[in-house]
Design a protein around this motif. Sequence first.
Motif, PDB file in Angstrom:
ATOM      1  N   UNK A 129       0.834  -1.211   0.000  1.00  0.00           N
ATOM      2  CA  UNK A 129       0.000   0.000   0.000  1.00  0.00           C
ATOM      3  C   UNK A 129       0.867   1.259   0.000  1.00  0.00           C
ATOM      4  N   UNK A 130       1.918   1.282   0.796  1.00  0.00           N
ATOM      5  CA  UNK A 130       2.794   2.455   0.822  1.00  0.00           C
ATOM      6  C   UNK A 130       3.505   2.642  -0.518  1.00  0.00           C
ATOM      7  N   UNK A 131       3.987   1.543  -1.088  1.00  0.00           N
ATOM      8  CA  UNK A 131       4.727   1.660  -2.344  1.00  0.00           C
ATOM      9  C   UNK A 131       3.828   2.143  -3.477  1.00  0.00           C
ATOM     10  N   UNK A 132       2.647   1.567  -3.598  1.00  0.00           N
ATOM     11  CA  UNK A 132       1.734   1.975  -4.674  1.00  0.00           C
ATOM     12  C   UNK A 132       1.292   3.422  -4.474  1.00  0.00           C
ATOM     13  N   UNK A 133       1.060   3.812  -3.241  1.00  0.00           N
ATOM     14  CA  UNK A 133       0.637   5.193  -2.985  1.00  0.00           C
ATOM     15  C   UNK A 133       1.738   6.175  -3.351  1.00  0.00           C
ATOM     16  N   UNK A 134       2.978   5.857  -3.023  1.00  0.00           N
ATOM     17  CA  UNK A 134       4.086   6.760  -3.375  1.00  0.00           C
ATOM     18  C   UNK A 134       4.294   6.824  -4.884  1.00  0.00           C
ATOM     19  N   UNK A 135       4.101   5.691  -5.562  1.00  0.00           N
ATOM     20  CA  UNK A 135       4.292   5.684  -7.014  1.00  0.00           C
ATOM     21  C   UNK A 135       3.198   6.451  -7.743  1.00  0.00           C
ATOM     22  N   UNK A 136       1.980   6.445  -7.226  1.00  0.00           N
ATOM     23  CA  UNK A 136       0.861   7.103  -7.917  1.00  0.00           C
ATOM     24  C   UNK A 136       0.709   8.578  -7.540  1.00  0.00           C
ATOM     25  N   UNK A 137       1.063   8.931  -6.319  1.00  0.00           N
ATOM     26  CA  UNK A 137       0.858  10.304  -5.869  1.00  0.00           C
ATOM     27  C   UNK A 137       2.156  11.079  -5.688  1.00  0.00           C
ATOM     28  N   UNK A 138       3.274  10.381  -5.456  1.00  0.00           N
ATOM     29  CA  UNK A 138       4.549  11.058  -5.254  1.00  0.00           C
ATOM     30  C   UNK A 138       4.755  11.593  -3.854  1.00  0.00           C
ATOM     31  N   UNK A 139       3.909  11.232  -2.922  1.00  0.00           N
ATOM     32  CA  UNK A 139       4.088  11.693  -1.541  1.00  0.00           C
ATOM     33  C   UNK A 139       3.561  10.612  -0.594  1.00  0.00           C
ATOM     34  N   UNK A 140       3.829  10.811   0.678  1.00  0.00           N
ATOM     35  CA  UNK A 140       3.341   9.884   1.685  1.00  0.00           C
ATOM     36  C   UNK A 140       1.835  10.050   1.885  1.00  0.00           C
ATOM     37  N   UNK A 141       1.266   9.083   2.631  1.00  0.00           N
ATOM     38  CA  UNK A 141      -0.165   9.109   2.848  1.00  0.00           C
ATOM     39  C   UNK A 141      -0.614  10.327   3.610  1.00  0.00           C
ATOM     40  N   UNK A 142      -1.706  10.915   3.164  1.00  0.00           N
ATOM     41  CA  UNK A 142      -2.308  12.073   3.807  1.00  0.00           C
ATOM     42  C   UNK A 142      -3.744  11.747   4.193  1.00  0.00           C
ATOM     43  N   UNK A 143      -4.317  12.648   4.958  1.00  0.00           N
ATOM     44  CA  UNK A 143      -5.612  12.371   5.554  1.00  0.00           C
ATOM     45  C   UNK A 143      -6.688  12.126   4.511  1.00  0.00           C
ATOM     46  N   UNK A 144      -6.653  12.862   3.398  1.00  0.00           N
ATOM     47  CA  UNK A 144      -7.721  12.774   2.407  1.00  0.00           C
ATOM     48  C   UNK A 144      -7.418  11.749   1.320  1.00  0.00           C
ATOM     49  N   UNK A 145      -6.277  11.086   1.393  1.00  0.00           N
ATOM     50  CA  UNK A 145      -5.957  10.059   0.386  1.00  0.00           C
ATOM     51  C   UNK A 145      -6.787   8.808   0.645  1.00  0.00           C
TER      52      UNK A 145
END
Length: 435
Positions: free
Chosen positions: A260-276
């Motif tokens: 989940x962390x890897x896919x999120x960083x690859x798609x958004x370019x940043x760490x997880x945020x509240x509204x993600x």
Amino acid sequence: MVLLGADCVEITRVRVDGGETVLWVQTPDAQRVLCGACGVRARSKGRREVRLRDAPGRDGGVCEVRWRKRIWWCPNAGCETRTWTEECELAAPRRVLTCRAEQWAAARLEAVEGSVASTARRLGVAWATVWSAVAAWACQVVGDPGRVGPVARLGLDETVMRSASRLARRRYVSAAVDAATGQVIDIFDGRNAADLHRWLEQQPAGWLAAIEVVCCDPHEGYRSGITRARRDTHLSDSVKIAADAFGIVRLANQALDGARRRVHNETTGHRGRKRDPLYHARKLLLTGAERLDAAGWDKMLAALDAADPTDEIRECWVAKEHVRDIFRADDPLDAQQHLNEAIAWCEHPSAPPELATLARTLRRWHTEIATAVRTRTSNARTEAANARINHVKRSARGFRNLRNYRLRILLAAGRQPCQTQPVTPIRTRRPSLVA
């Protein structure tokens, strides 16, 4: 009448000084005292006042005891024993605390109701004074031959004794626990195969022969240590190693969380945020499928549809459920089938890289996982004992001395757990204004 936990003294004077009670006590006049070395009748040299600290009373106040201790001397010129002081069950020789205060301090630390420092402040003495008394009491508890009985299922788990710093590495200690009752058997330094093998060598041969199953996390150090102990110690060759279900499922959850962390960083370019979406559904992804309600399913599926374009997170979620199905199966054959399905799913060529590591662990610990399902052995009570160990560590704000750490743990969790009385529900009074 028993006073101050001893029936050999009498109170001669009482005074309340600044909220603290002061008691003057002494033993009754003795009719005849003989020298312990030569047997000649001893003579008195008067009394000497000794100050002691007693356990707090019902009001919480500390009591000071001033014991007018009698001094004896032997009139025999050829006797090696010249003078000595009387002994009484009020307090041990050369002690500052009464026996009742020592038992109170030991009971307080056994129940993890405070640290040695807080107990010393409560009694108004130094830290070393309390610990010397508690250590003597703990050594008696630990050295009791009947404290540890035969253990058929042994649980092993590690905990951090000291965190890493700039000058020292992280220090681990391992706890050997009776997996059936949750009793902490012993604490030893390290978590490697050599550390476990060294500890097993020190155990009695009859106690080792009674062990049937050893349950541990998927840690190679423990498995190698048991394998060597089968060959070099009195540990039976038929002892089975069971992989803890919690440890295996935790690896599957870590694989899902890492994807989940890897896919999120690859798609958004940043760490997880509240509204993600993925970050908002991170706990739902780790929740068991049978525990999700309709709203939870809709929220999790919406997050995967919105932020998982390659379906990698979805594949890790399915792998996690396959691993959970292994330990949920009642039949060992069904569990074996679920284990094979989980390995095949994780080893698929299109599987995410996080599942490759999980597949290697499942294949390497295949026999131990099957043993855990077949024998219904887990480290549930071991983890509960480990939580109490961490509670002891937090109460003392950490430890630097392994001997003190071991004594505190065995004092708090080294006895057989007692069966507590079930709580009787109390019916509340119905308000008079209710119609």
